[in-house]
Design an enzyme around this catalytic site. Structure first.
Site, PDB file in Angstrom:
ATOM      1  N   HIS A 238     -25.813  20.438   4.657  1.00 25.96           N
ATOM      2  CA  HIS A 238     -26.139  19.226   3.903  1.00 25.96           C
ATOM      3  C   HIS A 238     -26.660  19.538   2.496  1.00 25.96           C
ATOM      4  CE1 HIS A 238     -30.519  19.800   4.490  1.00 25.96           C
ATOM      5  NE2 HIS A 238     -30.160  20.280   5.664  1.00 25.96           N
ATOM      6  N   ASN A 239     -26.239  18.705   1.563  1.00 25.55           N
ATOM      7  CA  ASN A 239     -26.684  18.775   0.159  1.00 25.55           C
ATOM      8  C   ASN A 239     -26.255  20.053  -0.564  1.00 25.55           C
ATOM      9  OD1 ASN A 239     -29.013  16.867   1.466  1.00 25.55           O
ATOM     10  ND2 ASN A 239     -28.568  16.305  -0.651  1.00 25.55           N
TER      11      ASN A 239
END
Length: 341
Positions: A238-239
């Site tokens: 994520h991210n």
């Protein structure tokens, strides 16, 4: 196909019989009569002398005499790829339209020439650009957007709200937009899920291999830059932000919130810890474990990863340790003898 015709299409310099009939392409070891092979890595130069291929594509500076015909090219690897296309039987493009077994929500917007294959699911609010193909059993979830001229092979899943650009290729079994691995630890040691409310953005001309997992952001965007190529069995957390034209080889992985620059190469089974910065043009060697930021154009290997020159020196020193240990043992024995004397 005549060898002379192939050489002309490749823009190469022919040495040998241009009337040779070439029927297929093959590696140097596997090739036989009627095959065209190539040399891209000098490591295999000796095999050109022993290959049974009728002709071999070689670099312009090739200086060895061989029995077979040669086609000299500026980039023999690229030239062979072009030659392979001349003998490749393309798979028929699925016809435009929606297969009767597919489920497409009435609110979905399908561009001209879109093909939706057997047992696909296209949920509400989805937008799919012109000439994009979804092969069998793909799922495109709520309000996702897929650009034009994309190819999604069977069993690809695109989760809700994710965005895919134009000319993107996604191979079998890949999941785009699965939840990021985020949990809050409670006082008693249990973990509760942190909502992952971000999305994944895949920019134009990206190719993603089979069984890749690209997690949606906790908030904001997980982003894969334009032209990036991702091999099979890769994890992007994520991210993560990956710059343009990067390469991730098989079984490599990136932990959450790490930023990878443009044209970075991650070799097989390499891994990046979370919240790191990898500069443009850096190379991460096979099985390297990266624990800290990497400057632009640096080349790191080992675990923990360090500059390749530093790691090579350490490995060289490790090889000499048995001799050093024996030398210390002998010195200790000499000292003990002197003490007794």
């Amino acid at each position: 196909m005549k060898l002379a015709d192939i050489a002309e299409q490749l823009g190469g310099l022919l040495e040998g019989d241009g009337d040779l009939e070439i029927r297929s392409v093959a590696g140097l070891k596997e090739a036989g009569s009627g095959d065209l092979s190539f040399l891209a890595n000098p490591k295999y130069a000796a095999q050109v002398a022993t290959t049974k291929a009728s002709a071999v594509i070689v670099p312009l500076d090739w200086d060895r005499e061989v029995a077979c015909a040669l086609v000299r090219c500026g980039n023999s690897d690229h030239a062979f790829a072009q030659a392979a296309e001349l003998f490749y039987e393309p798979v028929p493009v699925p016809p435009a339209g929606v297969h009767p077994s597919a489920v497409v929500d009435e609110s979905a917007q399908l561009g001209e020439g879109v093909s939706i294959g057997p047992n696909c699911t296209v949920e509400a609010g989805v937008v799919i650009g012109a000439n994009t193909v979804l092969q069998a059993n793909c799922v495109v979830a709520y309000k996702s957007v897929i650009g034009a001229d994309c190819m999604l092979y069977p069993l690809v899943s695109v989760r809700e709200f994710c965005r895919i650009g134009d000319r993107v290729i996604v191979h079998n079994g890949t999941v785009i937009g699965s939840d990021g691995f985020g949990y809050a630890v409670q006082v008693d040691g249990s973990r509760t899920k942190i909502p992952q409310i971000g999305i994944v953005v895949i920019e134009d001309d990206v190719e993603i291999g089979a069984n890749v997992a690209i997690d949606r952001a906790r908030f904001g965007k997980t982003r894969i830059g334009k032209g990036t190529k991702i091999d099979n069995l890769v994890q992007v957390a994520h991210n993560v932000v990956i710059g343009e034209h990067a390469v991730m080889c098989g079984q490599s992985g990136i932990s959450g919130s790490t930023t990878v620059g443009a044209r970075v190469i991650m070799a097989g089974q390499s891994g990046l810890a979370g919240h790191l910065e990898v500069g443009d043009g850096a190379i991460v060697g096979a099985q390297a474990g990266v624990m800290k930021d990497i400057p632009a154009k640096d080349f790191v290997i080992g675990s923990p990863a360090m500059s390749h020159m530093q790691t090579k020196k350490m490995i060289a020193n490790m090889v000499t340790l048995p001799k050093l240990k024996e030398k210390v043992r002998q010195l200790e024995a000499d000292v003990a003898t002197l003490k007794r004397g």
